[in-house]
Design an enzyme around this catalytic site. Structure first.
Site, PDB file in Angstrom:
ATOM      1  N   GLU A 103       0.825  -1.210   0.000  1.00 14.41           N
ATOM      2  CA  GLU A 103       0.000   0.000   0.000  1.00 14.41           C
ATOM      3  C   GLU A 103       0.863   1.265   0.000  1.00 14.41           C
ATOM      4  OE1 GLU A 103      -3.208  -0.137  -0.444  1.00 14.41           O
ATOM      5  OE2 GLU A 103      -3.268  -2.326  -0.273  1.00 14.41           O
ATOM      6  N   GLU A 134      -6.416   4.372   7.340  1.00 15.72           N
ATOM      7  CA  GLU A 134      -5.816   3.899   6.081  1.00 15.72           C
ATOM      8  C   GLU A 134      -5.717   2.379   6.069  1.00 15.72           C
ATOM      9  OE1 GLU A 134      -4.889   3.882   2.445  1.00 15.72           O
ATOM     10  OE2 GLU A 134      -4.850   5.898   3.304  1.00 15.72           O
ATOM     11  N   GLU A 175     -10.457  -2.361   0.538  1.00 13.10           N
ATOM     12  CA  GLU A 175     -10.091  -2.431  -0.879  1.00 13.10           C
ATOM     13  C   GLU A 175      -9.589  -3.821  -1.254  1.00 13.10           C
ATOM     14  OE1 GLU A 175      -7.322   0.733  -1.591  1.00 13.10           O
ATOM     15  OE2 GLU A 175      -8.902   2.254  -1.659  1.00 13.10           O
TER      16      GLU A 175
END
Length: 129
Positions: free
Chosen positions: A36, A77, A84
């Site tokens: 990420e 996050e 996601e």
């Protein structure tokens, strides 16, 4: 019968569960750092902001809130990245609900970033201007 007892993936508890949970958490942090880019960027920023908070904050509450807002961005996050990844595992094709889930996760990160920026700006302006 309790549904959680049907899963072979559920642990039984005890110290082994705590040790395993800690290991899974570290595995998740490594995965986020590896995969990420946004999380890596926010971690780099946190490495600058955490020490800066101790210089900028004038009391324990200000220092805590400066650090807390940065930490909150990292937490949100991670949750967004998990959403996601799960959405991508379900389907790489466009699906309106998966797209909505990703957009909502992204909005949560944006709100955290705006809150963090606003608090840091307030403390900087209050201290120097």
């Amino acid at each position: 019968m309790d549904r959680s007892s049907l899963s072979t993936f559920k642990s039984r508890g005890g110290i082994k569960r705590v040790v395993n949970a800690f290991g899974y958490s570290l595995k998740g942090l490594r995965a986020a750092l590896r995969h990420e880019a946004a999380f890596r960027q926010e971690c780099a920023l946190a490495l600058i902001l955490f020490p800066s908070a101790f210089w900028l904050g004038r009391n324990a509450v200000e220092i805590f809130l400066l650090c807390f807002t940065v930490l909150l961005v990292l937490i949100v996050e991670l949750i967004n990245s998990a959403i996601e990844a799960l959405a991508d595992a379900i389907s790489l094709e466009h699906h309106p609900l998966l797209g909505r889930a990703k957009d909502i996760g992204s909005a949560a990160v944006l709100l955290c970033l705006l809150t963090t920026g606003a608090w840091w700006a307030y403390v900087i302006i209050d201290r120097f201007f």
